[in-house]
Design an enzyme around this catalytic site. Structure first.
Site, PDB file in Angstrom:
ATOM      1  N   GLU A 170      -9.445  10.430  16.807  1.00 31.92           N
ATOM      2  CA  GLU A 170      -9.629   9.068  17.311  1.00 31.92           C
ATOM      3  C   GLU A 170     -10.535   8.292  16.362  1.00 31.92           C
ATOM      4  O   GLU A 170     -11.647   8.734  16.049  1.00 31.92           O
ATOM      5  CB  GLU A 170     -10.247   9.085  18.710  1.00 31.92           C
ATOM      6  CG  GLU A 170     -10.586   7.703  19.255  1.00 31.92           C
ATOM      7  CD  GLU A 170     -11.402   7.749  20.534  1.00 31.92           C
ATOM      8  OE1 GLU A 170     -12.326   6.917  20.677  1.00 31.92           O
ATOM      9  OE2 GLU A 170     -11.142   8.616  21.396  1.00 31.92           O
TER      10      GLU A 170
ATOM     11  N   HIS B 299       0.837  -1.201   0.000  1.00 30.42           N
ATOM     12  CA  HIS B 299       0.000   0.000   0.000  1.00 30.42           C
ATOM     13  C   HIS B 299       0.875   1.256   0.000  1.00 30.42           C
ATOM     14  O   HIS B 299       2.036   1.227   0.402  1.00 30.42           O
ATOM     15  CB  HIS B 299      -0.878   0.072   1.254  1.00 30.42           C
ATOM     16  CG  HIS B 299      -1.636  -1.167   1.561  1.00 30.42           C
ATOM     17  ND1 HIS B 299      -2.790  -1.517   0.907  1.00 30.42           N
ATOM     18  CD2 HIS B 299      -1.421  -2.147   2.485  1.00 30.42           C
ATOM     19  CE1 HIS B 299      -3.253  -2.656   1.412  1.00 30.42           C
ATOM     20  NE2 HIS B 299      -2.438  -3.056   2.368  1.00 30.42           N
TER      21      HIS B 299
ATOM     22  N   HIS C  21      -8.329  13.872  22.803  1.00 28.92           N
ATOM     23  CA  HIS C  21      -6.939  13.585  22.445  1.00 28.92           C
ATOM     24  C   HIS C  21      -6.309  14.845  21.843  1.00 28.92           C
ATOM     25  O   HIS C  21      -6.694  15.261  20.740  1.00 28.92           O
ATOM     26  CB  HIS C  21      -6.862  12.418  21.468  1.00 28.92           C
ATOM     27  CG  HIS C  21      -7.472  11.158  22.007  1.00 28.92           C
ATOM     28  ND1 HIS C  21      -6.833  10.355  22.922  1.00 28.92           N
ATOM     29  CD2 HIS C  21      -8.684  10.587  21.780  1.00 28.92           C
ATOM     30  CE1 HIS C  21      -7.614   9.328  23.228  1.00 28.92           C
ATOM     31  NE2 HIS C  21      -8.746   9.453  22.558  1.00 28.92           N
TER      32      HIS C  21
ATOM     33  N   HIS D   3     -13.274  12.578  27.709  1.00 26.17           N
ATOM     34  CA  HIS D   3     -11.875  12.834  27.407  1.00 26.17           C
ATOM     35  C   HIS D   3     -11.740  13.398  26.002  1.00 26.17           C
ATOM     36  O   HIS D   3     -12.704  13.461  25.235  1.00 26.17           O
ATOM     37  CB  HIS D   3     -11.057  11.543  27.523  1.00 26.17           C
ATOM     38  CG  HIS D   3     -11.366  10.536  26.460  1.00 26.17           C
ATOM     39  ND1 HIS D   3     -12.513   9.752  26.481  1.00 26.17           N
ATOM     40  CD2 HIS D   3     -10.704  10.196  25.315  1.00 26.17           C
ATOM     41  CE1 HIS D   3     -12.539   8.965  25.419  1.00 26.17           C
ATOM     42  NE2 HIS D   3     -11.454   9.220  24.684  1.00 26.17           N
TER      43      HIS D   3
ATOM     44  N   GLU E 204      -0.322   0.351   7.264  1.00 22.32           N
ATOM     45  CA  GLU E 204      -1.384  -0.595   7.628  1.00 22.32           C
ATOM     46  C   GLU E 204      -1.165  -1.101   9.047  1.00 22.32           C
ATOM     47  O   GLU E 204      -0.150  -1.713   9.349  1.00 22.32           O
ATOM     48  CB  GLU E 204      -1.384  -1.773   6.647  1.00 22.32           C
ATOM     49  CG  GLU E 204      -2.321  -2.912   7.039  1.00 22.32           C
ATOM     50  CD  GLU E 204      -2.191  -4.100   6.103  1.00 22.32           C
ATOM     51  OE1 GLU E 204      -2.401  -3.911   4.891  1.00 22.32           O
ATOM     52  OE2 GLU E 204      -1.843  -5.208   6.570  1.00 22.32           O
TER      53      GLU E 204
ATOM     54  N   HIS F 115     -15.495  13.724  24.252  1.00 21.51           N
ATOM     55  CA  HIS F 115     -16.499  12.681  24.094  1.00 21.51           C
ATOM     56  C   HIS F 115     -16.348  11.668  25.222  1.00 21.51           C
ATOM     57  O   HIS F 115     -15.336  11.642  25.915  1.00 21.51           O
ATOM     58  CB  HIS F 115     -16.356  11.970  22.737  1.00 21.51           C
ATOM     59  CG  HIS F 115     -14.991  11.397  22.496  1.00 21.51           C
ATOM     60  ND1 HIS F 115     -13.912  12.169  22.157  1.00 21.51           N
ATOM     61  CD2 HIS F 115     -14.518  10.126  22.562  1.00 21.51           C
ATOM     62  CE1 HIS F 115     -12.837  11.411  22.010  1.00 21.51           C
ATOM     63  NE2 HIS F 115     -13.184  10.153  22.264  1.00 21.51           N
TER      64      HIS F 115
ATOM     65  N   GLU G 268      -9.349   0.309  -0.352  1.00 23.23           N
ATOM     66  CA  GLU G 268      -8.782  -1.035  -0.388  1.00 23.23           C
ATOM     67  C   GLU G 268      -8.680  -1.566  -1.818  1.00 23.23           C
ATOM     68  O   GLU G 268      -7.807  -2.387  -2.128  1.00 23.23           O
ATOM     69  CB  GLU G 268      -9.645  -1.965   0.473  1.00 23.23           C
ATOM     70  CG  GLU G 268      -9.280  -3.433   0.440  1.00 23.23           C
ATOM     71  CD  GLU G 268      -7.961  -3.747   1.137  1.00 23.23           C
ATOM     72  OE1 GLU G 268      -7.515  -4.906   1.060  1.00 23.23           O
ATOM     73  OE2 GLU G 268      -7.379  -2.828   1.756  1.00 23.23           O
TER      74      GLU G 268
END
Length: 468
Positions: A362, A176, A357, A355, A180, A401, A241
């Site tokens: 995420e 790819h 990030h 929380h 991955e 969230h 893909e």
């Protein structure tokens, strides 16, 4: 001059009258088929006709106890056993006579009757893999379905694929452009790769294990005796893909003379190569003894410090009051330099604490159970989503969230970040670790309330006694 013009007009009059008579008369009838279109008398206001419906919809329903609460309490509404769920919370909303998709309303109560704290419009942070087109492998070898920006336009940083290989089934040799990262969901498989230094790699993985292949590293995956299902996460939300570089396609689109010259064999040696890609197909079962496939070259094997696999299944989870968490990131799995992940288990009634990030979006995949989450986006947008096993969630960087277990069994999900370390900011720890005076002045919380807050990160909090 005027007399001359009038004379000319009179001379033309016969021709004008002839032209007018030549125009066909406009038909008076409104339509050749009265049943296809209605009468023009239906246009606009008509004082002679009655208005309003002659019938009132007969809507029979009963409200859940939580629907009578203050909307801001946001009680979870379990509509799965309700015949006719309604978009009502407290003094908000109203009944819905349809047409409706009742099955969807029952599965997504927080869309039909959102908490009063929802406001405005956030991104769509939910995609069920069950709505993704399923690509089927040949010879009943397996299948694959994906999530990317085609179905979740705002999920720009990561995309995912859910893939199943039947026993002896292969994911064809490929590589790819994107990185991955993979988690084995069930079964077992053998993965194999060769890096740019000619170093080789082979390993057997079981449910709960992880692998990672950097961009451009060719590799293959073959299911062992029990078959395998795995989740693939790519560091590009637009990843497709179907655009994978396949070994069969490389051979099909290179002149055979060139292939022969490159590999030092005869042109006739390529007479039996496949005439189309294989993608997912069945092959010879992998030998029980992995050493038989442990190819060694003058370059040797991939160094352990750069291993493409991590036996995450053998790592003990960190137990907390409401469930457990276990993390894998480059601190323990160095080759996956831009992937950090956590598997979170939430007991019934509990929740992954509020929380965000600071350094990454995420990407979340729900493995087991059911839950809900409210995504908050500055300055004042909030949307609550309901998730089930097989769903993808997506929460942008620094957007707060939580994920609450709304079922009667453990909720298990995977959180994936594009980051060199798994980190988050917890609302509870932030509030508890800030001087009480500042919090009291801002949020009007009492000293008694503030004294109950914990300065340690909880990750997962337990449900209250009334929730259990």
């Amino acid at each position: 001059m005027k007399a001359q013009s009038l004379s000319q007009l009179l001379n033309l009059l016969p021709f004008i009258l002839h032209s007018v008579n030549a125009i066909p008369a406009r038909k008076v009838e409104e339509s050749s088929n009265p049943g296809l279109r209605g009468s023009k008398t239906l246009v606009g206001y008509s004082p002679s006709e009655s208005h309003g419906s002659s019938t009132t919809p007969d809507i029979k329903y009963s409200l859940l106890p939580g629907q009578k609460n203050d909307p801001d309490i946001g009680t979870y509404l379990d509509f799965t056993k309700v015949d006719n769920p309604q978009p009502i919370r407290g003094d908000t909303g109203g009944d819905d006579p349809g047409p409706r998709n009742y099955g969807y309303d029952k599965m997504n109560s927080d869309k039909l009757a959102p908490p009063g704290t929802d406001h405005g419009q956030t991104i769509n942070a939910q995609w069920p893999m069950g709505l993704s087109h399923n690509r089927l492998g040949i010879d009943n070898a397996g299948w694959a379905r994906q999530e990317n920006t085609v179905v979740m336009p705002a999920a720009t940083e990561m995309a995912g694929v859910d893939m199943r290989l039947e026993p002896a089934g292969y994911r064809e040799l490929h590589w790819h452009v994107a990185s991955e990262w993979s988690l084995v969901l069930n079964g077992s498989c053998r993965i194999q790769a060769v890096n740019e230094n000619g170093e080789t790699f082979v390993d057997d993985l079981v449910a709960g294990d992880v692998w990672f292949f950097p961009p451009g590293i060719p590799h293959s995956i073959q299911a062992l005796d029990d078959g395998v299902e795995f989740l693939l996460v790519f560091d590009d939300g637009g990843f497709n893909e179907d655009n994978t570089f396949l070994a069969t396609e490389v051979f099909l689109h290179s002149p055979k003379e060139v292939l022969a010259k490159n590999l030092g064999v005869a042109v006739a040696d390529f007479d039996s190569i496949p005439n189309d890609e294989l993608y997912i197909f069945k092959g010879t079962p992998a030998p029980k003894d992995i050493e038989k496939q442990n190819v060694t070259t003058s370059s040797g094997i991939v160094p352990r410090s750069q291993s493409y696999s991590y036996h995450f299944s053998e790592q003990q989870a960190h137990e907390v009051a409401g469930g457990s968490v276990k993390i894998v990131d480059p601190l323990t799995f160095p080759v996956a330099s831009n992937f950090s992940a956590a598997i979170v288990t939430v007991h019934p009634g509990g929740m992954r604490e509020i929380h965000w990030h600071p350094s990454s979006d995420e990407w979340t995949f729900f493995i087991k159970g059911q839950g809900r989450a409210t995504l908050f986006t500055a300055p004042d947008a909030a949307t609550t989503f309901d998730y089930m096993a097989g769903d993808v969630g997506y929460f942008p960087q620094s957007n707060s969230h939580y994920i609450e277990n709304t079922g009667n069994e453990d909720l298990v999900f995977l959180e994936v970040l594009k980051a060199p370390e798994f980190t988050d900011m917890a609302l509870g720890q932030w509030i508890a670790s800030t001087p009480h005076q500042i919090i009291s002045d801002t949020l009007k919380l009492s000293d008694s309330t503030l004294s109950k807050l914990k300065t340690e990160k909880q990750y997962v909090v337990a449900g209250s006694a009334s929730d259990e």
